[in-house]
Enzyme design. Structure first.
Site, mmCIF file in Angstrom:
data_model
loop_
_atom_site.group_PDB
_atom_site.id
_atom_site.type_symbol
_atom_site.label_atom_id
_atom_site.label_comp_id
_atom_site.label_asym_id
_atom_site.label_seq_id
_atom_site.Cartn_x
_atom_site.Cartn_y
_atom_site.Cartn_z
ATOM 1 C CB THR A 42 -9.373 8.039 4.677
ATOM 2 O OG1 THR A 42 -8.130 7.507 4.020
ATOM 3 C CG2 THR A 42 -10.474 7.601 4.929
ATOM 4 C CG ASN A 44 -4.063 8.305 3.776
ATOM 5 O OD1 ASN A 44 -4.422 8.289 3.384
ATOM 6 N ND2 ASN A 44 -3.437 7.203 3.460
ATOM 7 C CD GLU A 108 -6.252 5.026 6.432
ATOM 8 O OE1 GLU A 108 -7.170 4.492 6.177
ATOM 9 O OE2 GLU A 108 -5.177 4.193 5.545
#
Ligand SMILES: Cc1cc2nc3c(=O)[nH]c(=O)nc-3n(C[C@H](O)[C@H](O)[C@H](O)COP(=O)(O)O)c2cc1C
Ligand SMILES: Nc1ncnc2c1ncn2[C@@H]1O[C@H](COP(=O)(O)OP(=O)(O)O)[C@@H](O)[C@H]1O
Ligand SMILES: [Mg+2]
Length: 207
Positions: A42, A44, A108
């Site tokens: 993910t 961020n 995210e």
């Protein structure tokens, strides 16, 4: 949650206010769990002024479209091109990750393959899903248009249950984006409304 029956698509067939919501920021380091613990990378981005700027974004899971700054990120499918950013589907989580009990809020974003490619998260891969992975792009500017809300954040009895729910989120995001009014943010059909074109122009502009 993982075994619970879930809707195939999220939200109305056409984005409704407050969507699309524009978010932007450099890709920063998270807690390093996404890829390592979950096998789900993910990207961020900072969440510092989110509650102030976007009080409408309650904690939860959303879907939308993203673009990465082509000056620092060269997407594999755009041969030799450095000028135009590629727009890709995305699913994201905004919140405190109750499973990990974070004390700070995070944004995210998991970037998915183009809708024309087969989905790595399609049903039948449960238990050994391989989530989409790109070469790392830390520090790259990321623009995001959030187009809809999927669900609240939950705590889970196991890591496997969390991963399975995120797999379903990817499929819900994909099915949701396949609807014409959402697809127009990903592919320019030529009959796109001025409002959608304006959002698309914002999405791929990095100064
Ligand atoms: C689509 C999506 C849904 C998520 N849903 C939840 C959730 O319901 N509960 C939760 O604790 N974390 C949820 N997460 C967050 C993961 O726990 C998180 O990605 C992981 O902790 C990685 O964090 P890191 O980037 O700091 O390494 C979700 C992530 C994504 C991409
Ligand atoms: N499909 C993808 N979606 C989002 N990030 C990806 C993807 N593929 C590779 N990455 C890279 O992986 C990084 C995120 O991995 P992750 O394990 O979540 O680490 P962190 O905790 O630092 O966010 C992103 O910052 C990006 O550079
Ligand atoms: Mg991450």
């Amino acid at each position: 949650m993982g075994s619970k029956l879930r809707d195939r698509v999220a939200g109305p067939d056409t984005p409704e206010p407050p969507y699309p919501v524009r978010l932007s920021g450099p890709v920063i380091k998270g807690f390093g769990r996404g890829s390592k613990d979950l096998g789900i990378p993910t990207a961020n981005i900072p969440a510092d002024d989110l509650s102030e700027k976007h009080p409408e974004l309650t904690s939860g899971v959303y879907f939308g479209v993203v673009a990465l700054d082509p000056k620092t990120y060269k997407h594999e499918i755009v041969e030799g091109s450095t000028s135009t950013a590629v727009v890709l589907p995305a699913v994201l989580s905004i919140g405190y990750n109750p499973f990990y009990k974070n004390t700070v809020r995070s944004v995210e974003i998991h970037i998915m393959p183009a809708l024309t490619e087969p989905s790595p998260t399609a049903a039948g891969h449960e238990g050994h899903t391989k989530f989409h992975r790109l070469p790392d792009f830390y520090k790259t500017r990321l623009n995001l248009l959030i187009l809809g809300y999927i669900r609240p954040e939950f705590d889970y009895v196991s890591l496997e249950a969390l991963v399975e729910d995120i797999r379903v989120d990817c499929e819900v995001a994909r099915e949701s984006l396949l609807r014409d009014a959402y697809k127009s943010y990903l592919v320019d059909s030529g009959k796109t409304s001025e409002k959608v074109s304006e959002d698309r122009r914002w999405l791929v502009s990095f100064d």
